[in-house]
Design an enzyme around this catalytic site. Sequence first.
Site, PDB file in Angstrom:
ATOM      1  N   ALA A  96       0.805  -1.215   0.000  1.00  0.00           N
ATOM      2  CA  ALA A  96       0.000   0.000   0.000  1.00  0.00           C
ATOM      3  C   ALA A  96       0.842   1.270   0.000  1.00  0.00           C
ATOM      4  CB  ALA A  96      -0.934   0.004   1.214  1.00  0.00           C
ATOM      5  N   LYS A  97       2.089   1.161   0.472  1.00  0.00           N
ATOM      6  CA  LYS A  97       3.038   2.295   0.504  1.00  0.00           C
ATOM      7  C   LYS A  97       2.431   3.539   1.148  1.00  0.00           C
ATOM      8  CE  LYS A  97       5.678   0.720  -3.526  1.00  0.00           C
ATOM      9  NZ  LYS A  97       4.799  -0.389  -3.997  1.00  0.00           N
ATOM     10  N   ARG A  98       1.833   3.352   2.306  1.00  0.00           N
ATOM     11  CA  ARG A  98       1.224   4.469   3.018  1.00  0.00           C
ATOM     12  C   ARG A  98       2.300   5.273   3.762  1.00  0.00           C
ATOM     13  NH1 ARG A  98      -2.453   3.433  -0.254  1.00  0.00           N
ATOM     14  NH2 ARG A  98      -4.521   2.757   0.416  1.00  0.00           N
TER      15      ARG A  98
END
Length: 287
Positions: A96-98
């Site tokens: 998700a690379k939040r």
Amino acid sequence: MTESFGARLRAAMDRFGPLCVGIDPHAALLDQWGLAQDADGLRSFGLAVVDAAAGRAAVVKPQVAFFERFGSRGYAALEDIMAAARDAGLIVLADAKRGDIGSTMAGYAAAWLEAGSPLEADAVTISPYLGPESLRETLTTAVRADKGVFVLAATSNPEAAALQTARTVDVAGGDEQTVAARVTRDVTWVNRSAAFEGSLGPVGVVIGATVDRAEVGIGDEILAGTPILAPGFGAQGATEADLPARFGPVAANVLASESRSILSMGAAGIAETISIRNQRYQEVLRG
């Protein structure tokens, strides 16, 4: 007491091998598989990958972006796929690379790491580029929930090189420390806790399989006990031989991520491909 994320990951990698199977339903792959360009197509695609990976791989990694493009129905498909994968005994790493600050980042951590969340995963990828300190609460959440995080450190995309190899001015880090090395230093300290001694810690880093670690200044010592997610194998050019060549003494802690090279085999061919790829990785690790 729940087994820690690092212990679960170590056991799964020791049993099945280091392959991390991406669940990346590109539009072109949906077409190739004869699936509709909608949430039902995503669900069928993802569940087929889960069925193929179960009992053959340690980890699956759904790429969240491909589900987001179909809105709430896409997220519903992702929820079904991740739940099925976890029920099948697979470790689920949500790509998700939040990255954010304060309560916003805490919200992301709750969404992906808290037990009972509709999007509950075993681990999630996160971005440190609002400052590694902004991730502290997320790291704490992961530790308390026996979950994992993988922090972007030295990625394989060429656009990242100028930023990630830039030199920091932090006195504590030394004059020659790169941004990538600083990020790694500022998050992997968690893994050196006595609670994780003898196993992998909960805080991983993302280091591309095509990255020269010497160039970005990330040595073996700072990676001790740290899970490493290494995109770039397969279609992006890295081979199984690059696993020990690039990662040396820490190669056993690396998840070799492949997506298109496996998924392009179609629903009928991915199970065999997963088995073959894992076998090759295990062979090179044994030397």
